[in-house]
Scaffold this motif. Structure first.
Motif, PDB file in Angstrom:
ATOM      1  N   GLU A  69       0.829  -1.204   0.000  1.00  0.00           N
ATOM      2  CA  GLU A  69       0.000   0.000   0.000  1.00  0.00           C
ATOM      3  C   GLU A  69       0.864   1.253   0.000  1.00  0.00           C
ATOM      4  N   LEU A  70       0.378   2.289  -0.688  1.00  0.00           N
ATOM      5  CA  LEU A  70       1.065   3.567  -0.696  1.00  0.00           C
ATOM      6  C   LEU A  70       1.112   4.116   0.722  1.00  0.00           C
ATOM      7  N   SER A  71       2.315   4.531   1.150  1.00  0.00           N
ATOM      8  CA  SER A  71       2.475   5.041   2.508  1.00  0.00           C
ATOM      9  C   SER A  71       3.527   6.137   2.502  1.00  0.00           C
ATOM     10  N   SER A 101       6.166   3.085   1.207  1.00  0.00           N
ATOM     11  CA  SER A 101       5.409   1.932   0.699  1.00  0.00           C
ATOM     12  C   SER A 101       6.222   0.634   0.841  1.00  0.00           C
TER      13      SER A 101
END
Length: 418
Positions: free
Chosen positions: A52-54, A136
């Motif tokens: 997930e984009l983080s 991510s």
């Protein structure tokens, strides 16, 4: 009137101020903009073990047709580049390597994972820039990377950054133009820290270790990028502007200024001349913050015009590396690249068509009335006629006609994607 006739009429108006329009257009076409690949796929990348984009980054919108493979992304970039005048660069993140289905950890990435990008860049006469991806990833889930308290995690990200600089040097050697390798990290705290110094000491030590590996500057240029805050680091960011400005100056690195990474009333245009007094070169990530670092598509607003003016009037076109950094998933992504990049170029053209030396002298003479009057009058000079001629001369669509090509590409290509 025709584009040529409009151009000749406009050209005469600028020539009254001693501006050689033909020379301006010749100069403009040699200014490369580094176009960020991540607008095309919403900062997803192509890792086999995608996460997930983080890292305080968010992309909103679900416009259909985003790129899901390297070939799709390169195709979309080619379409955007065909609508943008001039020869430019493409900026990659480490997550855009191609490992043929093999899981390759980021600290193990090699030039071979980017061979397709280099071959494509050669075919399209493009330069490439690079960024290690310090978000991510499971080793950045707690919001810390190069400043992490755990040495093993720091060491992982140090190895990743070293590997990234070697990949960038490969780009530079193969393409004959040095790659800019920019380090940005998400490290920071959501709430008020009890110790600001220790994480910064760790970050400095990590950077020192990364840069201890010597890379020929003929192939790679190093930059560091600050940030005011992010989602999850609202109270404190380790890599602040002051930290990185000091580090860059002391260690002969480029300080990269992102237009969205400062206070809402703080502008990058005002920093350029100050920084150039002490730095041989600067790097920019041009974006558009709306109340925060929201990375909206660049428009030709006051700040973008001022950025162009500061670069041009200070004779800094060869001292400022201009890159873009926005990602909007609510509109056609090819159109987003086209709008943003054309606007960046427009800001430079606008600045080149301004009688900057005359304006400077007015200020020196204390003639603020004429200075303000002319600044305002030049906003409605026939800049558009010069821009249209430039686009025609460079073989790209004039005015809004580029939208027709984007719509056709969407119908023929983007709409077919799942």
């Amino acid at each position: 009137m025709s584009i040529q006739e409009d151009y000749q009429t406009a050209k005469k108006q600028y020539e009254k101020w001693g501006i050689n329009v033909e020379e301006v257009l010749e100069k403009l076409q040699d200014v490369p903009i580094s176009i960020h690949c991540w607008q095309g796929d919403d900062v997803v990348g192509f890792e086999t073990n995608q996460q997930e984009l983080s890292g305080g980054i968010d992309v909103t919108g679900n416009y259909p047709g985003k790129a899901t493979t390297p070939d799709e992304l390169r195709s979309d970039l080619e379409k955007a580049l065909s609508l943008i005048p001039g020869k430019h660069r493409v900026n990659l993140h480490a997550i855009y390597g191609e490992t043929n289905g093999e899981v390759v950890e980021r600290d193990q990435l090699e030039p071979k994972h980017f061979e397709n990008w280099v071959n494509w860049a050669k075919e399209n006469e493009l330069g490439l820039d690079f960024n290690p991806t310090l978000f991510s990833h499971e080793k950045s889930d707690d919001g810390f990377t190069l400043a992490h308290p755990d040495k093993s995690i720091r060491d992982f990200w140090i190895r990743h950054c070293i590997a990234s600089r070697k990949i960038a040097a490969y780009f530079g050697k193969e393409l004959g133009t040095p790659a800019l390798t920019n380090i940005w990290i998400p490290d920071g705290y959501k709430d008020i820290p009890s110790d600001r110094l220790t994480p910064r000491k760790r970050l400095k030590e990590s950077l020192d270790e990364i840069y201890a590996v010597e890379i020929d500057e003929k192939y790679n240029e190093d930059a560091v990028e600050s940030k005011l805050f992010g989602i999850g680091s609202e109270a404190y960011v380790v890599g602040s502007h002051e930290f990185y400005m000091g580090y860059a100056l002391k260690n002969n690195k480029l300080c990269l200024l992102d237009t969205g990474h400062y206070h809402p009333t703080e502008v990058v245009s005002n920093k350029i001349s100050a920084m150039l007094l002490y730095s041989d070169k600067l790097a920019l990530h041009v974006s558009r913050p709306v109340r925060w670092d929201s990375d909206h598509v660049v428009i030709l607003d006051d700040e973008l015009r001022e950025i162009g003016l500061e670069i041009v009037r200070n004779d800094a076109l060869d001292k400022v590396s201009i890159g873009l950094d926005f990602f909007d998933a609510s509109i056609n992504r090819v159109a987003a690249w086209t709008i943003g990049t054309r606007n960046m170029i427009k800001s430079l053209l606008y600045a080149m068509l301004t009688p900057n030396e005359y304006m400077k002298q007015l200020q020196e003479d204390g003639n603020f009335t004429e200075r303000l009057a002319l600044m305002e009058e030049f906003k409605t000079y026939p800049f558009g006629a010069i821009w249209n001629y430039y686009c025609e001369k460079m073989g790209v669509p004039v005015g809004e006609t580029w939208l027709d090509e984007v719509k056709s590409y969407e119908d023929a290509v983007l709409s077919k994607r799942i």
